[in-house]
Design an enzyme around this catalytic site. Structure first.
Site, mmCIF file in Angstrom:
data_model
loop_
_atom_site.group_PDB
_atom_site.id
_atom_site.type_symbol
_atom_site.label_atom_id
_atom_site.label_comp_id
_atom_site.label_asym_id
_atom_site.label_seq_id
_atom_site.Cartn_x
_atom_site.Cartn_y
_atom_site.Cartn_z
ATOM 1 N N ASN A 150 0.806 -1.240 0.000
ATOM 2 C CA ASN A 150 0.000 0.000 0.000
ATOM 3 C C ASN A 150 0.831 1.278 0.000
ATOM 4 O OD1 ASN A 150 0.657 -0.634 2.726
ATOM 5 N ND2 ASN A 150 -0.921 0.772 3.411
ATOM 6 N N GLY A 226 2.274 -5.858 7.273
ATOM 7 C CA GLY A 226 1.359 -6.527 6.355
ATOM 8 C C GLY A 226 0.124 -6.995 7.098
ATOM 9 N N SER A 227 -0.491 -8.028 6.596
ATOM 10 C CA SER A 227 -1.760 -8.486 7.164
ATOM 11 C C SER A 227 -1.549 -9.249 8.474
ATOM 12 C CB SER A 227 -2.475 -9.390 6.160
ATOM 13 O OG SER A 227 -1.684 -10.535 5.932
ATOM 14 N N THR A 228 -2.568 -9.277 9.282
ATOM 15 C CA THR A 228 -2.501 -10.019 10.544
ATOM 16 C C THR A 228 -2.334 -11.517 10.270
ATOM 17 O OG1 THR A 228 -3.796 -8.303 11.617
ATOM 18 C CG2 THR A 228 -3.769 -10.452 12.701
ATOM 19 N N CYS A 282 -3.165 1.750 6.207
ATOM 20 C CA CYS A 282 -3.507 1.003 7.427
ATOM 21 C C CYS A 282 -4.113 1.917 8.486
ATOM 22 C CB CYS A 282 -2.267 0.315 7.964
ATOM 23 S SG CYS A 282 -0.910 1.482 8.221
ATOM 24 N N GLU A 460 7.648 0.747 15.914
ATOM 25 C CA GLU A 460 8.680 1.292 15.042
ATOM 26 C C GLU A 460 8.858 2.770 15.377
ATOM 27 O OE1 GLU A 460 6.997 0.149 11.138
ATOM 28 O OE2 GLU A 460 8.582 -1.350 11.091
HETATM 29 P P1 NAD Z 1 0.380 -9.337 3.188
HETATM 30 O O1 NAD Z 1 0.452 -9.745 4.618
HETATM 31 O O2 NAD Z 1 -0.378 -10.173 2.255
HETATM 32 O O3 NAD Z 1 1.854 -9.220 2.581
HETATM 33 C C1 NAD Z 1 2.845 -8.420 3.187
HETATM 34 C C2 NAD Z 1 4.214 -8.972 2.812
HETATM 35 O O4 NAD Z 1 4.382 -10.246 3.414
HETATM 36 C C3 NAD Z 1 4.414 -9.162 1.316
HETATM 37 O O5 NAD Z 1 5.735 -8.789 0.966
HETATM 38 C C4 NAD Z 1 4.213 -10.656 1.152
HETATM 39 O O6 NAD Z 1 4.872 -11.207 0.038
HETATM 40 C C5 NAD Z 1 4.814 -11.187 2.447
HETATM 41 N N1 NAD Z 1 4.365 -12.523 2.850
HETATM 42 C C6 NAD Z 1 3.278 -13.223 2.393
HETATM 43 N N2 NAD Z 1 3.237 -14.423 3.010
HETATM 44 C C7 NAD Z 1 4.286 -14.486 3.848
HETATM 45 C C8 NAD Z 1 4.755 -15.471 4.761
HETATM 46 N N3 NAD Z 1 4.129 -16.632 4.939
HETATM 47 N N4 NAD Z 1 5.864 -15.188 5.494
HETATM 48 C C9 NAD Z 1 6.500 -14.003 5.370
HETATM 49 N N5 NAD Z 1 6.090 -13.040 4.512
HETATM 50 C C10 NAD Z 1 5.009 -13.284 3.758
HETATM 51 O O7 NAD Z 1 -0.155 -7.833 3.198
HETATM 52 P P2 NAD Z 1 -0.516 -6.918 1.952
HETATM 53 O O8 NAD Z 1 -1.767 -7.421 1.340
HETATM 54 O O9 NAD Z 1 0.700 -6.736 1.118
HETATM 55 O O10 NAD Z 1 -0.775 -5.515 2.680
HETATM 56 C C11 NAD Z 1 -1.988 -5.128 3.240
HETATM 57 C C12 NAD Z 1 -1.976 -5.340 4.743
HETATM 58 O O11 NAD Z 1 -0.908 -4.627 5.341
HETATM 59 C C13 NAD Z 1 -3.228 -4.805 5.414
HETATM 60 O O12 NAD Z 1 -3.665 -5.745 6.361
HETATM 61 C C14 NAD Z 1 -2.753 -3.535 6.114
HETATM 62 O O13 NAD Z 1 -3.495 -3.150 7.233
HETATM 63 C C15 NAD Z 1 -1.370 -3.928 6.498
HETATM 64 N N6 NAD Z 1 -0.558 -2.763 6.756
HETATM 65 C C16 NAD Z 1 -0.237 -2.482 8.062
HETATM 66 C C17 NAD Z 1 0.510 -1.359 8.365
HETATM 67 C C18 NAD Z 1 0.892 -1.030 9.788
HETATM 68 O O14 NAD Z 1 1.754 -0.169 9.977
HETATM 69 N N7 NAD Z 1 0.313 -1.648 10.790
HETATM 70 C C19 NAD Z 1 0.949 -0.516 7.326
HETATM 71 C C20 NAD Z 1 0.585 -0.835 6.023
HETATM 72 C C21 NAD Z 1 -0.164 -1.967 5.744
#
Ligand code: NAD
Length: 482
Positions: A150, A226-228, A282, A460
């Site tokens: 994002n 990334g995602s939860t 996010c 962070e």
């Molecule tokens: P995602 O979790 O699908 O992917 C994030 C990253 O993790 C990608 O680089 C992906 O390739 C990698 N990944 C996928 N599977 C993995 C695994 N098993 N082990 C390690 N890495 C793996 O998230 P997304 O769809 O790219 O992003 C959207 C999500 O990110 C939303 O849930 C959003 O809320 C969250 N987000 C959180 C923040 C925050 O600061 N809390 C900031 C931005 C986005």
């Protein structure tokens, strides 16, 4: 067709399996680049390169590391236009947003940690004239940095910069959905002479690449955004190896509007906090709670302003919203809108794909406002991560808090009120890692950034990030006379 390469041990390399994934331009749904579909072998090579580079990088002086990070920052500033164009094309976000927010923030991430490392100090504890303890903070070694799509380069650099600043070597995995600017950053690092193997960037699917970071013994810490769901996978796999983890995950943030707020400022900001970056931040406030006495007025004004937003090609200066990042994500958001209707929600505006300027190929969704849903429904509980918000009336502080805290997530929250006491009380009782009062997304990079509950573990930003990327060791010296 552009071809992205991995950056391992200072070399731009093809994936060992010679396999690639398509990269789409969301504005027209066309494939415009290919990115390595790397696998474990590429990851192993990157980790080995980072291990090899660690002894000399960790021995560099503060001044040397400061100088490298500053050089990267300045090059990002110089290449701002190229990077902003690449980010906008890869992600679908309006070019003006990439130009004014994303890429300037990348430059400031490197600059901030370049200067922070020069000011960093650790604690000491004196014991009654008998002994002195000091905390020695050493770099961890090889660390993994994993980021989402994002805010692609903004979040990628937010992790890499403090990790490098503290003398660690890095294996980084950008999102496979938006890999272009990480590739351009690798070129910048190469051109400014960052030593080989200090930063390694491996592209591809998370399950085949980044997941190796959770299980590999040589990787001492994983910083993930990334995602939860993926955060759970990382935590589960990394736990037996007792790695340090920083997990920044999903959110479902409340935006609480009291009747005594500065109405015009609130309305303008709520428009941004709802729909900036197509709602794919996010920190966007997707659950809007409005005090009952101003609910109807707010609803009318907010719907009117939302309808006036221009959805257009990301490159056009007057586009307020661009395209949704990918087809799977577009489908997910549309599925959620359908579900909201099934749950009894009334769509006040949006709710449909749009085709700006007759363009039928890109993935665009009209900003969507829904009312009439209960707090516990799926729409109000699950993260949609798109241009979709719900409106709910409340009466009094306690009900506002109960509604806001009724979530498994706890990333951020916004409060709108002119009542000072109320602002402090509600901020204190909200279950969120970040609370904004009468503003949104105002960031001071020195502050702790992160979420509570299912939104995160660790923080962070500022000293929190610098400390995360070190191993503290207490040294106790007895200086008493014998
Ligand atoms: P995602 O979790 O699908 O992917 C994030 C990253 O993790 C990608 O680089 C992906 O390739 C990698 N990944 C996928 N599977 C993995 C695994 N098993 N082990 C390690 N890495 C793996 O998230 P997304 O769809 O790219 O992003 C959207 C999500 O990110 C939303 O849930 C959003 O809320 C969250 N987000 C959180 C923040 C925050 O600061 N809390 C900031 C931005 C986005």
């Amino acid at each position: 067709m552009k071809t992205i390469l991995n950056y391992i041990g200072g070399e731009f390399t093809k994936p060992k399996g010679n396999s690639y994934l398509d990269v789409y331009d969301p504005s027209n749904a066309q494939v415009y680049a290919k990115v390595p579909d790397s696998d474990e072998a590429d990851m192993q090579a990157a980790i080995a390169a980072a291990e090899k580079a660690f002894p000399s990088w960790s021995a560099t002086s503060l001044e040397e590391r400061h100088e490298f990070l500053m050089r990267i920052s300045k090059r990002v500033e110089k290449d701002l236009e190229e990077l902003a164009l690449a980010e906008s094309m890869d992600n679908g976000k309006p070019l003006k947003l990439a130009r004014t927010v994303d890429i300037p923030r990348v430059a400031s991430n490197f600059r901030f940690f370049a200067t922070a490392l020069m000011q960093f100090s650790s604690e000491s504890h004196e014991m009654n004239g008998q002994a002195i303890n000091y905390t020695l903070r050493r770099p961890l070694g090889v660390v993994g940095c994993i980021s989402p799509w994002n805010l692609p380069l903004y979040l990628f650099s937010w992790k890499i910069a403090p990790a490098l600043a503290m003398g660690n070597t890095v294996v980084a995995k950008p999102s496979e959905v938006t890999p272009m600017t990480a590739f351009l950053l690798a070129k910048i690092c190469d051109e400014v002479g960052l030593p080989k193997g200090v930063l390694n960037i491996v592209h591809g699917q998370g399950t085949k690449t980044a997941a190796v970071l959770s299980t590999h013994k040589a990787v001492k810490a994983v910083s993930f955004t990334g995602s939860t769901k993926v955060g759970v996978d990382i935590a589960t796999k990394a736990a037996p190896l007792f790695k340090k983890l920083s997990l920044e995950m999903g959110g479902k943030n409340p935006n609480i509007i009291f009747a005594d707020c500065d109405y015009n400022k609130m309305l303008q900001t709520t428009l941004r906090s709802s729909f900036a970056n197509q709602g794919q931040i996010c920190l966007c406030g997707s659950r809007i709670y409005i005090e009952k006495s101003i609910y109807e007025k707010f609803k009318t004004d907010f719907v009117q302003k939302t309808k006036a937003l221009r959805i257009g090609h990301p490159s056009e200066e007057d586009s307020d919203l661009g395209a949704i990042v990918s087809k799977p994500h577009f489908d997910k958001i549309m599925g959620h809108i359908k579900l909201a209707e099934q749950e009894g929600g009334r769509i006040l505006c949006g709710g449909k794909p749009v085709h700006p300027d007759g363009n039928t190929d890109g993935w665009y969704i009209a900003p969507t406002i829904i009312e009439g849903l209960v707090s516990g429904c799926i729409t109000n509980q699950e993260e949609i991560f798109g241009p979709v918000v719900t409106l709910t009336p409340f009466e009094g502080e306690q009900e506002a808090l109960d509604l806001a805290n009724n979530s498994d997530y706890g990333l951020s929250a916004t409060i709108w009120t002119q009542n000072l006491g109320r602002a402090h009380r509600v901020a204190r009782d909200l279950e969120a890692g970040i609370v904004w009062v009468n503003t949104w997304l105002l960031r001071d990079l020195r502050t702790p950034f992160g979420g509570m509950k299912n939104s995160g573990v660790g923080r962070e930003g500022g000293l929190e990030a610098l400390r995360f990327f070190t191993e503290p060791k207490n040294v106790c010296i007895d200086y008493s006379k014998t």
